[in-house]
Design an enzyme around this catalytic site. Structure first.
Site, PDB file in Angstrom:
ATOM      1  N   CYS A  43       0.580  -1.366   0.039  1.00  0.00           N
ATOM      2  CA  CYS A  43       0.001  -0.120  -0.236  1.00  0.00           C
ATOM      3  C   CYS A  43       0.864   1.460  -0.108  1.00  0.00           C
ATOM      4  CB  CYS A  43      -1.018  -0.117   1.093  1.00  0.00           C
ATOM      5  SG  CYS A  43      -2.085   1.518   1.338  1.00  0.00           S
ATOM      6  N   CYS A  48      -1.394   1.899  -2.927  1.00  0.00           N
ATOM      7  CA  CYS A  48      -2.642   2.806  -2.516  1.00  0.00           C
ATOM      8  C   CYS A  48      -1.832   4.296  -2.712  1.00  0.00           C
ATOM      9  CB  CYS A  48      -3.132   2.651  -1.340  1.00  0.00           C
ATOM     10  SG  CYS A  48      -3.524   1.220  -0.601  1.00  0.00           S
ATOM     11  N   LYS A  51      -0.251   5.510  -5.792  1.00  0.00           N
ATOM     12  CA  LYS A  51      -1.204   5.341  -6.930  1.00  0.00           C
ATOM     13  C   LYS A  51      -2.253   6.624  -6.795  1.00  0.00           C
ATOM     14  CE  LYS A  51      -5.028   4.083  -6.000  1.00  0.00           C
ATOM     15  NZ  LYS A  51      -5.595   2.738  -5.682  1.00  0.00           N
ATOM     16  N   ALA A 115      12.156 -13.764   5.957  1.00  0.00           N
ATOM     17  CA  ALA A 115      11.568 -14.886   6.951  1.00  0.00           C
ATOM     18  C   ALA A 115      11.355 -16.053   6.502  1.00  0.00           C
ATOM     19  CB  ALA A 115      10.445 -14.085   7.862  1.00  0.00           C
ATOM     20  N   GLU A 449     -26.772  13.982  -1.763  1.00  0.00           N
ATOM     21  CA  GLU A 449     -28.213  13.921  -1.465  1.00  0.00           C
ATOM     22  C   GLU A 449     -28.923  13.005  -2.360  1.00  0.00           C
ATOM     23  OE1 GLU A 449     -30.132  17.710  -2.233  1.00  0.00           O
ATOM     24  OE2 GLU A 449     -28.664  18.366  -3.802  1.00  0.00           O
TER      25      GLU A 449
HETATM   26  P1  FAD Z   1       1.477  -6.143   1.925  1.00  0.00           P
HETATM   27  O1  FAD Z   1       0.981  -4.613   2.209  1.00  0.00           O
HETATM   28  O2  FAD Z   1       1.869  -6.672   0.710  1.00  0.00           O
HETATM   29  O3  FAD Z   1       2.839  -6.246   3.088  1.00  0.00           O
HETATM   30  C1  FAD Z   1       3.366  -7.809   2.936  1.00  0.00           C
HETATM   31  C2  FAD Z   1       4.895  -7.305   3.294  1.00  0.00           C
HETATM   32  O4  FAD Z   1       5.369  -8.490   3.510  1.00  0.00           O
HETATM   33  C3  FAD Z   1       5.796  -6.654   2.219  1.00  0.00           C
HETATM   34  O5  FAD Z   1       6.352  -5.620   2.630  1.00  0.00           O
HETATM   35  C4  FAD Z   1       6.680  -7.816   1.864  1.00  0.00           C
HETATM   36  O6  FAD Z   1       7.848  -7.283   1.210  1.00  0.00           O
HETATM   37  C5  FAD Z   1       6.763  -8.676   3.069  1.00  0.00           C
HETATM   38  N1  FAD Z   1       7.292 -10.039   3.119  1.00  0.00           N
HETATM   39  C6  FAD Z   1       6.646 -10.861   1.959  1.00  0.00           C
HETATM   40  N2  FAD Z   1       7.353 -11.983   2.255  1.00  0.00           N
HETATM   41  C7  FAD Z   1       8.324 -11.816   3.289  1.00  0.00           C
HETATM   42  C8  FAD Z   1       9.160 -12.711   3.640  1.00  0.00           C
HETATM   43  N3  FAD Z   1       9.411 -14.063   3.377  1.00  0.00           N
HETATM   44  N4  FAD Z   1      10.066 -12.247   4.702  1.00  0.00           N
HETATM   45  C9  FAD Z   1       9.880 -10.850   5.090  1.00  0.00           C
HETATM   46  N5  FAD Z   1       8.934 -10.088   4.582  1.00  0.00           N
HETATM   47  C10 FAD Z   1       8.251 -10.466   3.704  1.00  0.00           C
HETATM   48  N6  FAD Z   1      -6.090  -1.044  -1.186  1.00  0.00           N
HETATM   49  C11 FAD Z   1      -6.961  -0.054  -1.038  1.00  0.00           C
HETATM   50  O7  FAD Z   1      -7.532  -0.465   0.113  1.00  0.00           O
HETATM   51  N7  FAD Z   1      -6.955   0.907  -1.742  1.00  0.00           N
HETATM   52  C12 FAD Z   1      -6.180   1.189  -2.700  1.00  0.00           C
HETATM   53  O8  FAD Z   1      -6.549   2.291  -3.300  1.00  0.00           O
HETATM   54  C13 FAD Z   1      -5.488   0.219  -3.107  1.00  0.00           C
HETATM   55  N8  FAD Z   1      -4.751   0.656  -4.175  1.00  0.00           N
HETATM   56  C14 FAD Z   1      -3.854  -0.477  -4.698  1.00  0.00           C
HETATM   57  C15 FAD Z   1      -2.862  -0.236  -5.651  1.00  0.00           C
HETATM   58  C16 FAD Z   1      -2.157  -1.127  -6.309  1.00  0.00           C
HETATM   59  C17 FAD Z   1      -1.422  -0.677  -7.449  1.00  0.00           C
HETATM   60  C18 FAD Z   1      -1.961  -2.055  -5.770  1.00  0.00           C
HETATM   61  C19 FAD Z   1      -0.820  -3.117  -6.128  1.00  0.00           C
HETATM   62  C20 FAD Z   1      -2.548  -2.642  -4.352  1.00  0.00           C
HETATM   63  C21 FAD Z   1      -3.628  -1.512  -3.904  1.00  0.00           C
HETATM   64  N9  FAD Z   1      -4.558  -1.818  -2.816  1.00  0.00           N
HETATM   65  C22 FAD Z   1      -5.084  -0.845  -2.578  1.00  0.00           C
HETATM   66  C23 FAD Z   1      -4.118  -3.285  -2.091  1.00  0.00           C
HETATM   67  C24 FAD Z   1      -3.429  -3.027  -0.851  1.00  0.00           C
HETATM   68  O9  FAD Z   1      -2.170  -2.613  -1.003  1.00  0.00           O
HETATM   69  C25 FAD Z   1      -3.276  -4.206  -0.169  1.00  0.00           C
HETATM   70  O10 FAD Z   1      -4.635  -5.057   0.174  1.00  0.00           O
HETATM   71  C26 FAD Z   1      -2.347  -4.285   1.151  1.00  0.00           C
HETATM   72  O11 FAD Z   1      -1.373  -3.790   0.926  1.00  0.00           O
HETATM   73  C27 FAD Z   1      -2.532  -5.510   1.912  1.00  0.00           C
HETATM   74  O12 FAD Z   1      -1.580  -5.336   3.199  1.00  0.00           O
HETATM   75  P2  FAD Z   1      -0.846  -6.728   3.793  1.00  0.00           P
HETATM   76  O13 FAD Z   1      -0.305  -6.264   4.899  1.00  0.00           O
HETATM   77  O14 FAD Z   1      -1.850  -7.971   3.647  1.00  0.00           O
HETATM   78  O15 FAD Z   1       0.294  -7.053   2.481  1.00  0.00           O
HETATM   79  P1  NDP Z   2      -8.419  -7.923 -10.358  1.00  0.00           P
HETATM   80  O1  NDP Z   2      -8.565  -9.166  -9.439  1.00  0.00           O
HETATM   81  O2  NDP Z   2      -9.055  -6.671  -9.659  1.00  0.00           O
HETATM   82  O3  NDP Z   2      -8.625  -8.178 -11.777  1.00  0.00           O
HETATM   83  C1  NDP Z   2      -7.721  -9.101 -12.566  1.00  0.00           C
HETATM   84  C2  NDP Z   2      -8.332  -8.672 -13.965  1.00  0.00           C
HETATM   85  O4  NDP Z   2      -7.091  -9.173 -14.611  1.00  0.00           O
HETATM   86  C3  NDP Z   2      -9.456  -9.135 -14.448  1.00  0.00           C
HETATM   87  O5  NDP Z   2     -10.064  -8.321 -15.180  1.00  0.00           O
HETATM   88  C4  NDP Z   2      -9.424 -10.543 -15.187  1.00  0.00           C
HETATM   89  O6  NDP Z   2     -10.322 -10.863 -16.112  1.00  0.00           O
HETATM   90  C5  NDP Z   2      -7.923 -10.210 -15.685  1.00  0.00           C
HETATM   91  N1  NDP Z   2      -7.098 -11.465 -15.956  1.00  0.00           N
HETATM   92  C6  NDP Z   2      -6.740 -12.421 -15.227  1.00  0.00           C
HETATM   93  N2  NDP Z   2      -6.220 -13.305 -15.658  1.00  0.00           N
HETATM   94  C7  NDP Z   2      -5.784 -13.055 -17.118  1.00  0.00           C
HETATM   95  C8  NDP Z   2      -5.165 -13.294 -18.249  1.00  0.00           C
HETATM   96  N3  NDP Z   2      -4.456 -14.338 -17.949  1.00  0.00           N
HETATM   97  N4  NDP Z   2      -5.106 -12.641 -19.307  1.00  0.00           N
HETATM   98  C9  NDP Z   2      -5.999 -11.541 -19.421  1.00  0.00           C
HETATM   99  N5  NDP Z   2      -6.552 -10.827 -18.445  1.00  0.00           N
HETATM  100  C10 NDP Z   2      -6.382 -11.808 -17.392  1.00  0.00           C
HETATM  101  O7  NDP Z   2      -6.802  -7.602 -10.098  1.00  0.00           O
HETATM  102  P2  NDP Z   2      -5.906  -6.270  -9.919  1.00  0.00           P
HETATM  103  O8  NDP Z   2      -4.422  -7.024 -10.513  1.00  0.00           O
HETATM  104  O9  NDP Z   2      -6.432  -5.288 -10.817  1.00  0.00           O
HETATM  105  O10 NDP Z   2      -5.728  -5.996  -8.513  1.00  0.00           O
HETATM  106  C11 NDP Z   2      -5.433  -6.765  -7.415  1.00  0.00           C
HETATM  107  C12 NDP Z   2      -6.113  -6.695  -6.158  1.00  0.00           C
HETATM  108  O11 NDP Z   2      -5.599  -5.539  -5.439  1.00  0.00           O
HETATM  109  C13 NDP Z   2      -7.614  -6.072  -6.284  1.00  0.00           C
HETATM  110  O12 NDP Z   2      -8.625  -7.205  -6.682  1.00  0.00           O
HETATM  111  C14 NDP Z   2      -7.759  -5.191  -5.264  1.00  0.00           C
HETATM  112  O13 NDP Z   2      -8.429  -6.111  -4.295  1.00  0.00           O
HETATM  113  C15 NDP Z   2      -6.661  -4.625  -4.900  1.00  0.00           C
HETATM  114  N6  NDP Z   2      -6.667  -3.173  -5.197  1.00  0.00           N
HETATM  115  C16 NDP Z   2      -7.385  -2.420  -4.960  1.00  0.00           C
HETATM  116  C17 NDP Z   2      -7.640  -0.971  -5.252  1.00  0.00           C
HETATM  117  C18 NDP Z   2      -8.261  -0.214  -4.601  1.00  0.00           C
HETATM  118  O14 NDP Z   2      -9.065  -0.437  -3.507  1.00  0.00           O
HETATM  119  N7  NDP Z   2      -9.096   1.085  -5.078  1.00  0.00           N
HETATM  120  C19 NDP Z   2      -6.822  -0.457  -6.202  1.00  0.00           C
HETATM  121  C20 NDP Z   2      -5.805  -1.784  -6.801  1.00  0.00           C
HETATM  122  C21 NDP Z   2      -5.737  -2.862  -6.433  1.00  0.00           C
HETATM  123  P3  NDP Z   2     -11.636 -11.650 -15.935  1.00  0.00           P
HETATM  124  O15 NDP Z   2     -12.647 -10.767 -15.272  1.00  0.00           O
HETATM  125  O16 NDP Z   2     -11.743 -11.831 -17.323  1.00  0.00           O
HETATM  126  O17 NDP Z   2     -10.853 -12.778 -15.173  1.00  0.00           O
END
Ligand code: FAD
Ligand code: NDP
Length: 455
Positions: A43, A48, A51, A115, A449
């Site tokens: 995040c 997040c 982004k 880890a 609203e």
């Molecule tokens: P993470 O935040 O992924 O933390 C896991 C940590 O574990 C990492 O730092 C990793 O390096 C560490 N780790 C992994 N394996 C090991 C190991 N073996 N030893 C030591 N450390 C390790 N969610 C929202 O709610 N709103 C958003 O707008 C949003 N935008 C997103 C945009 C993008 C591009 C992406 C990719 C995700 C977004 N998400 C968003 C999803 C959100 O980031 C995740 O749901 C959230 O970070 C999950 O938290 P977590 O603690 O489960 O894992």
């Molecule tokens: P999502 O699960 O949201 O979407 C994956 C997309 O990839 C779907 O449209 C799926 O299509 C498509 N897809 C899967 N496999 C293939 C393939 N082999 N070829 C072509 N298309 C494929 O995943 P994201 O990676 O977008 O995000 C991961 C998660 O991170 C989200 O689910 C969300 O929980 C979290 N996130 C949250 C945000 C927020 O809160 N604003 C912002 C960004 C991420 P199909 O529908 O056809 O299966």
């Protein structure tokens, strides 16, 4: 207690791990957290936060345009991409430092390194063994790369954040949260954008009316949305890159999309459990490698728990945080706090943004029968567009259960959707009925609203 003996060892310093470790330490638990990358996790470092900063940056192009309708003379605007990226990265570094300092302040020991779980009470980090009464797995997930020829050359969202020059044209594959958000950001910042999805509409799982509105808005903004297409290969053609796609229905139609160099795949994420040693100590994993954990974060091993993306449940930051805090409250604070996975609100920071809580119309009709739900819809131009040339409609929808008048779904696509839906999520959680919505006085003039004036 010896130096390497803890009450709790948390694996992963992301949203869930940081929240859980600090809450446990606040109850006096001797706590360590292990991180092999940057403190903050997905995040803060590559999700997040960077982004949303890019979303804000992208909004300005719209604002410059609207400003003209309000009497402003706006000169030609130009984006300095390297300046934006440098400012964004500096903000992320500051946040990372704040999280590190906070760990120190709350008395959580940060162990740097990868880890691995050695046995049910031991974790190794950099060849050293640490012991704990309880282990919390919060290792999150990572983006999936496509299993197609040339797929290893594609970028993921991680690669998007590492772009130090503005791309002229980006091809995005996927129709989920990330693809939709990155497409809107890039378009807002002035790049040409092509999005390739397998289905006819983006955002599978969201309410269909919202998906239709989003697809129309994306196209209206200039994004090229190619539907019903699956990626087949990526081929390097000199300095250019070519993505070959075929008919997702298995038909013969092949098509090649050329771009300068940037193909970004956003096709979902996989839990980080590889090489963690979990299966070896008896922790049950699912088909994608996710840790099987119940609502209380229990895994199949008594003293090992898991929260957040690694469990493959709603992959959202507030979910990871709340699950971790609730677990720590119960385990170390003696409080009965429970994590509820029902009625989780969500927002997609597309242009325009989407806010959603509860069931979609399709889910509601499948659950309660075709006649078991009442649906209210409203599509209108928000007041700001009275004076702007370009008008982007707002669409609002409520789903109500016939049997008891309860509002079981609320959806919006339009300005401020995320801010608006958060409040309505409380109302749905509290079991508000349509009559309660009707009895609530609106705030005028506002978009919100509309939710309390629908008939
Ligand atoms: P993470 O935040 O992924 O933390 C896991 C940590 O574990 C990492 O730092 C990793 O390096 C560490 N780790 C992994 N394996 C090991 C190991 N073996 N030893 C030591 N450390 C390790 N969610 C929202 O709610 N709103 C958003 O707008 C949003 N935008 C997103 C945009 C993008 C591009 C992406 C990719 C995700 C977004 N998400 C968003 C999803 C959100 O980031 C995740 O749901 C959230 O970070 C999950 O938290 P977590 O603690 O489960 O894992
Ligand atoms: P999502 O699960 O949201 O979407 C994956 C997309 O990839 C779907 O449209 C799926 O299509 C498509 N897809 C899967 N496999 C293939 C393939 N082999 N070829 C072509 N298309 C494929 O995943 P994201 O990676 O977008 O995000 C991961 C998660 O991170 C989200 O689910 C969300 O929980 C979290 N996130 C949250 C945000 C927020 O809160 N604003 C912002 C960004 C991420 P199909 O529908 O056809 O299966």
């Amino acid at each position: 207690m010896s130096n390497n003996q803890y009450d709790l060892i948390v694996l992963g310093a992301g949203s869930g791990g940081l929240a859980g470790s600090k809450r446990a330490a606040s109850y006096g638990a001797k706590t360590a957290i292990v991180e092999d990358d940057r403190v903050g996790g997905t995040c803060v470092i590559r999700g997040c936060i960077p982004k949303k900063l890019m979303v804000y940056a992208a909004h300005f192009s719209e604002q410059f345009e609207y400003a003209r309708g309000y009497g402003w003379s706006v000169g030609p605007a130009r984006l300095d991409w390297p300046a934006l990226v440098a400012a964004r990265d500096a903000a992320v570094r500051r946040l990372e430092t704040t999280h590190e300092e906070y760990l120190e302040k709350t008395g959580v020991t940060l162990l740097r390194g990868r880890a691995q779980v050695a046995d049910a009470h031991s974790v190794t980090v950099g060849g050293r063994e640490y012991h704990a009464d309880k282990i919390l797995i919060a290792t999150g997930g990572r983006p999936v790369l496509p299993q197609i020829p040339g797929g290893e050359n594609a970028l993921t969202s991680d690669g998007f954040f590492a772009l130090h020059e503005q791309p002229d044209h980006v091809v995005l594959v996927g129709g989920g949260y990330i693809a939709v958000e990155l497409a809107s950001i890039l378009r807002g910042l002035g790049s040409r954008v092509t999005v390739v999805i397998r289905r006819e509409l983006p955002l599978a799982g969201f309410d269909e009316d919202i998906r239709i509105e989003l697809a129309a808005a994306m196209r209206e903004s200039g994004i090229e949305l190619l539907t019903g297409r699956a990626p087949r290969s990526i081929v390097q053609k000199g300095k250019r890159v070519c993505l070959c796609v075929s008919d997702a229905g298995g038909g013969q139609g092949e098509m090649a999309i050329e771009t300068d160099k940037v193909v970004v795949f956003a096709i979902g994420r996989r839990p980080n459990t590889e090489g963690l040693g979990l299966a070896e100590v008896g922790v049950e994993l699912g088909a994608k490698g996710e840790v099987i954990a119940d609502d209380d974060a229990h895994t199949s091993v008594e003293n090992i728990f898991a929260v957040g993306d690694v469990t493959g449940r709603a992959e959202l930051t507030p979910v990871a945080i709340q699950a971790a805090r609730a677990w720590a409250d119960r385990t170390f604070g003696g409080k009965p706090t429970l994590m509820s996975y029902e009625g989780i609100p969500t927002a997609v920071f597309s242009a325009p943004p989407i806010g959603s809580v509860g069931l979609s119309e399709e889910q509601a009709r499948a659950k309660h029968g075709a006649d078991g739900v009442r649906v209210y819809k409203s599509r209108f131009n928000p007041l700001i567009h009275t004076l702007t040339e370009r008008k982007i409609a707002t669409f609002v929808k409520l789903i109500v259960r016939e049997a008891d008048d309860r509002v079981i779904g609320a959806h919006i696509i339009g300005h401020d959707a995320a801010e608006i839906i958060q409040g309505f999520a409380v109302a749905l959680k509290a079991g508000a009925t349509k009559a309660d919505f009707d009895a609530t006085v609106g705030i005028h003039p506002s978009t919100a609203e509309e939710f309390v004036t629908m008939s």
